[in-house]
Motif scaffolding. Structure first.
Motif, PDB file in Angstrom:
ATOM      1  N   UNK A  76     -73.681 -20.077 -20.390  1.00 38.30           N
ATOM      2  CA  UNK A  76     -72.591 -19.314 -20.974  1.00 38.30           C
ATOM      3  C   UNK A  76     -72.706 -17.823 -20.645  1.00 38.30           C
ATOM      4  N   UNK A  77     -73.880 -17.251 -20.791  1.00 39.48           N
ATOM      5  CA  UNK A  77     -74.028 -15.798 -20.792  1.00 39.48           C
ATOM      6  C   UNK A  77     -73.545 -15.086 -19.530  1.00 39.48           C
ATOM      7  N   UNK A  78     -73.891 -15.543 -18.307  1.00 40.54           N
ATOM      8  CA  UNK A  78     -73.427 -14.789 -17.131  1.00 40.54           C
ATOM      9  C   UNK A  78     -71.908 -14.707 -17.023  1.00 40.54           C
ATOM     10  N   UNK A  79     -71.225 -15.816 -17.324  1.00 38.75           N
ATOM     11  CA  UNK A  79     -69.766 -15.796 -17.278  1.00 38.75           C
ATOM     12  C   UNK A  79     -69.208 -15.003 -18.448  1.00 38.75           C
ATOM     13  N   UNK A  80     -69.825 -15.142 -19.627  1.00 37.56           N
ATOM     14  CA  UNK A  80     -69.385 -14.370 -20.792  1.00 37.56           C
ATOM     15  C   UNK A  80     -69.492 -12.878 -20.528  1.00 37.56           C
ATOM     16  N   UNK A  81     -70.517 -12.463 -19.809  1.00 34.38           N
ATOM     17  CA  UNK A  81     -70.678 -11.047 -19.493  1.00 34.38           C
ATOM     18  C   UNK A  81     -69.527 -10.535 -18.629  1.00 34.38           C
ATOM     19  N   UNK A  82     -69.085 -11.351 -17.669  1.00 40.81           N
ATOM     20  CA  UNK A  82     -67.943 -10.952 -16.843  1.00 40.81           C
ATOM     21  C   UNK A  82     -66.684 -10.858 -17.694  1.00 40.81           C
ATOM     22  N   UNK A  83     -66.498 -11.801 -18.596  1.00 32.19           N
ATOM     23  CA  UNK A  83     -65.316 -11.766 -19.459  1.00 32.19           C
ATOM     24  C   UNK A  83     -65.310 -10.537 -20.357  1.00 32.19           C
ATOM     25  N   UNK A  84     -66.448 -10.244 -20.998  1.00 35.12           N
ATOM     26  CA  UNK A  84     -66.478  -9.159 -21.979  1.00 35.12           C
ATOM     27  C   UNK A  84     -66.642  -7.793 -21.329  1.00 35.12           C
TER      28      UNK A  84
END
Length: 312
Positions: free
Chosen positions: A156-164
């Protein structure tokens, strides 16, 4: 949202005759001129309502769903429309999963003829877009915009970082392994859900989603996004002219291909609104190849529109 279909006739008939969307544009893939590019949306092809397809034909390579791909594309429907859609889909021999509850909303899921998973979320929000009068679906039940998209990733985290940090989304909540993010602007189409998967990396082909598109107002804003994302270490393409909009592309760490497209100039640059989708249109740089392109495209006829027989 852009996906890869098989037979172009079957694809168009499902999205127009069954789902009631307007066939907004019939053109070709600018990167593969012997493949159609179909757009289906609301009456005007309003940004935020369009699902598009590259139909590879019956001999096209089958895709494989997995990590780095879209899991579910969800449309908004009013709560009072859900029973209508269950009846409509089942009467067309489409298997419906649900209703289920997800993040406080009632959702049903089903697959299109190529296996792309779609969902309808009953939400009290305001729909995007404009009803299309000739649609076989009554105006009050029409699909008039996206609710959300869910992406399957290994972490989750790497993609979540791009989103946020990259795109300005905010984490909202998590439920049963689904992690919900919402853009600061809110409204229809503002939700991205992330779901972890242990499947291997997905294989692009028929029955899979090619990329997810976000909107920018114009090329000036697009350049700002390009600089911002590049500064975060993402490889972002130059601005590419797609005739109806201009686009940049980048792949986030989880493997999903993202596009940021301008709002205009729109689909009426080469057709009047009442002519949208009625014939094959080509960008100016391919017009001198029309005869060759048409000879190599699969046979196709725009789907006819029949009103819902249950509507009095």
């Amino acid at each position: 949202m852009t996906a890869i279909a098989g037979n172009p006739q079957r694809n168009a008939e499902f999205y127009v005759d069954t789902l009631g969307l307007r066939f907004v544009k019939q053109t070709v893939n600018h990167d593969d001129k012997y493949t159609y590019h179909f757009y289906f949306g609301d009456a005007e092809g309003t940004p935020g309502t369009n699902i598009t397809f590259f139909p590879w034909g019956d001999q096209g390579r089958s895709g494989r769903f997995g990590e780095g791909q879209t899991k579910v594309t969800t449309y908004f429907v009013p709560p009072e429309s859900l029973d209508y859609w269950i009846d409509r889909l089942e009467s067309n021999d489409i298997e419906v999963t649900g209703p289920i509850e997800r993040f406080g909303e009632t959702v049903i899921e089903f697959d299109d003829p190529d296996g792309i998973t779609l969902a309808l979320a009953a939400s009290a929000g305001t729909p995007n877009g404009h009803p299309w009068d000739p649609s076989p679906v009554p105006a009050e039940h029409q699909l008039r915009g996206f609710h959300s998209v869910s992406l399957a990733v290994s972490e989750i985290e790497p993609t979540a970082d791009v989103l946020t940090e990259g795109l300005g989304y905010e984490f909202e909540t998590a439920e049963d392994g689904w992690h919900r993010y919402r853009s600061a602007a809110g409204g229809p189409g503002s939700i991205v859900d992330l779901v972890e998967t242990n499947r291997p990396r997905g294989q692009m082909g028929t029955g899979t989603v090619h990329h997810v598109a976000y909107k920018s107002q114009d090329t000036a804003e697009q350049e700002q996004w390009r600089e911002h994302l590049s500064d975060r270490g993402l490889h972002v393409t130059e601005i590419i002219d797609r005739k109806y909009f201009k686009s940049i592309y980048f792949r986030e760490p989880g493997g999903v291909l993202f596009e940021i497209a301008t709002m205009g100039p729109g689909f009426t640059v080469d057709q009047n609104e009442d002519e949208l989708g009625t014939e094959l249109v080509l960008p100016e740089w391919l017009e001198n190849e029309r005869k060759e392109i048409e000879s190599r495209l699969p046979s196709f006829k725009s789907p006819s529109v029949e009103p819902d027989p249950d509507v009095q």
